[in-house]
Design a protein around this motif. Sequence first.
Motif, PDB file in Angstrom:
ATOM      1  N   LEU A   8      -3.360  -3.907  -9.174  1.00  0.00           N
ATOM      2  CA  LEU A   8      -2.684  -3.041  -8.219  1.00  0.00           C
ATOM      3  C   LEU A   8      -1.961  -1.935  -8.991  1.00  0.00           C
ATOM      4  N   ILE A   9      -2.220  -0.706  -8.580  1.00  0.00           N
ATOM      5  CA  ILE A   9      -1.486   0.442  -9.113  1.00  0.00           C
ATOM      6  C   ILE A   9      -0.377   0.703  -8.106  1.00  0.00           C
ATOM      7  N   THR A  10       0.849   0.841  -8.559  1.00  0.00           N
ATOM      8  CA  THR A  10       1.966   1.051  -7.638  1.00  0.00           C
ATOM      9  C   THR A  10       2.683   2.356  -7.955  1.00  0.00           C
ATOM     10  N   LEU A  11       2.829   3.197  -6.937  1.00  0.00           N
ATOM     11  CA  LEU A  11       3.668   4.382  -7.060  1.00  0.00           C
ATOM     12  C   LEU A  11       5.056   3.924  -6.669  1.00  0.00           C
ATOM     13  N   LYS A  12       5.937   3.749  -7.672  1.00  0.00           N
ATOM     14  CA  LYS A  12       7.259   3.171  -7.437  1.00  0.00           C
ATOM     15  C   LYS A  12       8.205   4.178  -6.793  1.00  0.00           C
ATOM     16  N   ASN A  13       8.157   5.391  -7.257  1.00  0.00           N
ATOM     17  CA  ASN A  13       8.971   6.448  -6.675  1.00  0.00           C
ATOM     18  C   ASN A  13       8.208   7.746  -6.865  1.00  0.00           C
ATOM     19  N   LYS A  14       8.844   8.863  -6.704  1.00  0.00           N
ATOM     20  CA  LYS A  14       8.135  10.135  -6.770  1.00  0.00           C
ATOM     21  C   LYS A  14       7.611  10.498  -8.150  1.00  0.00           C
ATOM     22  N   GLU A  15       7.985   9.727  -9.169  1.00  0.00           N
ATOM     23  CA  GLU A  15       7.499  10.097 -10.500  1.00  0.00           C
ATOM     24  C   GLU A  15       7.180   8.928 -11.417  1.00  0.00           C
ATOM     25  N   THR A  16       6.959   7.739 -10.860  1.00  0.00           N
ATOM     26  CA  THR A  16       6.643   6.578 -11.682  1.00  0.00           C
ATOM     27  C   THR A  16       5.459   5.815 -11.106  1.00  0.00           C
ATOM     28  N   ASN A  37       1.173  18.966   2.315  1.00  0.00           N
ATOM     29  CA  ASN A  37       1.689  18.746   0.955  1.00  0.00           C
ATOM     30  C   ASN A  37       2.409  17.415   0.766  1.00  0.00           C
ATOM     31  N   TYR A  38       2.071  16.425   1.590  1.00  0.00           N
ATOM     32  CA  TYR A  38       2.566  15.055   1.416  1.00  0.00           C
ATOM     33  C   TYR A  38       1.473  14.204   0.791  1.00  0.00           C
ATOM     34  N   THR A  39       1.881  13.215   0.007  1.00  0.00           N
ATOM     35  CA  THR A  39       0.977  12.183  -0.477  1.00  0.00           C
ATOM     36  C   THR A  39       1.029  11.064   0.562  1.00  0.00           C
ATOM     37  N   PRO A  40      -0.127  10.595   1.034  1.00  0.00           N
ATOM     38  CA  PRO A  40      -0.104   9.554   2.070  1.00  0.00           C
ATOM     39  C   PRO A  40       0.454   8.237   1.535  1.00  0.00           C
ATOM     40  N   SER A  41       1.258   7.554   2.353  1.00  0.00           N
ATOM     41  CA  SER A  41       1.770   6.254   1.926  1.00  0.00           C
ATOM     42  C   SER A  41       0.936   5.145   2.561  1.00  0.00           C
ATOM     43  N   GLY A  42       0.872   4.029   1.858  1.00  0.00           N
ATOM     44  CA  GLY A  42       0.073   2.889   2.299  1.00  0.00           C
ATOM     45  C   GLY A  42      -0.574   2.241   1.093  1.00  0.00           C
ATOM     46  N   ILE A  43      -1.498   1.318   1.370  1.00  0.00           N
ATOM     47  CA  ILE A  43      -2.268   0.661   0.324  1.00  0.00           C
ATOM     48  C   ILE A  43      -3.719   1.073   0.520  1.00  0.00           C
ATOM     49  N   PHE A  44      -4.318   1.607  -0.536  1.00  0.00           N
ATOM     50  CA  PHE A  44      -5.660   2.166  -0.439  1.00  0.00           C
ATOM     51  C   PHE A  44      -6.545   1.648  -1.567  1.00  0.00           C
ATOM     52  N   SER A  45      -7.813   1.452  -1.259  1.00  0.00           N
ATOM     53  CA  SER A  45      -8.776   1.127  -2.307  1.00  0.00           C
ATOM     54  C   SER A  45      -9.098   2.401  -3.085  1.00  0.00           C
ATOM     55  N   LYS A  85     -13.493  -2.353  -9.476  1.00  0.00           N
ATOM     56  CA  LYS A  85     -13.874  -1.896  -8.134  1.00  0.00           C
ATOM     57  C   LYS A  85     -13.051  -2.519  -7.012  1.00  0.00           C
ATOM     58  N   SER A  86     -12.317  -3.577  -7.285  1.00  0.00           N
ATOM     59  CA  SER A  86     -11.470  -4.165  -6.237  1.00  0.00           C
ATOM     60  C   SER A  86     -10.004  -3.737  -6.366  1.00  0.00           C
ATOM     61  N   SER A  87      -9.689  -2.880  -7.329  1.00  0.00           N
ATOM     62  CA  SER A  87      -8.313  -2.406  -7.506  1.00  0.00           C
ATOM     63  C   SER A  87      -7.858  -1.564  -6.320  1.00  0.00           C
ATOM     64  N   LYS A  88      -6.561  -1.571  -6.098  1.00  0.00           N
ATOM     65  CA  LYS A  88      -5.961  -0.788  -5.007  1.00  0.00           C
ATOM     66  C   LYS A  88      -4.765  -0.025  -5.549  1.00  0.00           C
ATOM     67  N   ILE A  89      -4.359   0.974  -4.773  1.00  0.00           N
ATOM     68  CA  ILE A  89      -3.146   1.728  -5.101  1.00  0.00           C
ATOM     69  C   ILE A  89      -2.171   1.607  -3.939  1.00  0.00           C
ATOM     70  N   LYS A  90      -0.928   1.267  -4.268  1.00  0.00           N
ATOM     71  CA  LYS A  90       0.137   1.137  -3.260  1.00  0.00           C
ATOM     72  C   LYS A  90       1.073   2.312  -3.419  1.00  0.00           C
ATOM     73  N   ILE A  91       1.182   3.108  -2.354  1.00  0.00           N
ATOM     74  CA  ILE A  91       2.025   4.309  -2.361  1.00  0.00           C
ATOM     75  C   ILE A  91       3.088   4.125  -1.296  1.00  0.00           C
TER      76      ILE A  91
END
Length: 163
Positions: free
Chosen positions: A2-10, A36-44, A156-162
Amino acid sequence: MLITLKNKETLIVGDFTMKCCIGLNGTRKKKEEGDNYTPSGIFSLGKLYYRSDRVKKPNTKISTNIIRKNMGWCDDNSSKFYNKEIKINKKINHEKLYRKDKSYDYLIVINYNTKNIKKNIGSVIFLHLTKNYRKTAGCIAVKEKDFIIILKLINKSSKIKIY
């Protein structure tokens, strides 16, 4: 992984914490095209695209595709190709993938609005490169050395949490 966007710069990937930049206006659940927003959620994650004339094919477990001069990504709400890779056509608004700057020498598609696509809720959301951490139009960007680390850790099963 899982890749996690913790805040606006981490960005956190496994044991690695790295600096990143996101959309000019931050993150948002109800994204709209051009806001100009980055979508929040969990995405493949989708494919890795890369410029073979500038960079080597990286060692990664995800699908890859070489960026060609005629490749684009449709951001045209009126097109049936909205939020899809396209062959560049002057009649369709698009983001060029083969760029003069190095931002798209490597990019990974973040699968936001890529299945059951809805018009006007945002398109062309990538994890790509940055040199200066300047805010994006909605993507997430990291330095090339960090991008290479990410490529070695994800599959291929990794996700990103924003959030």
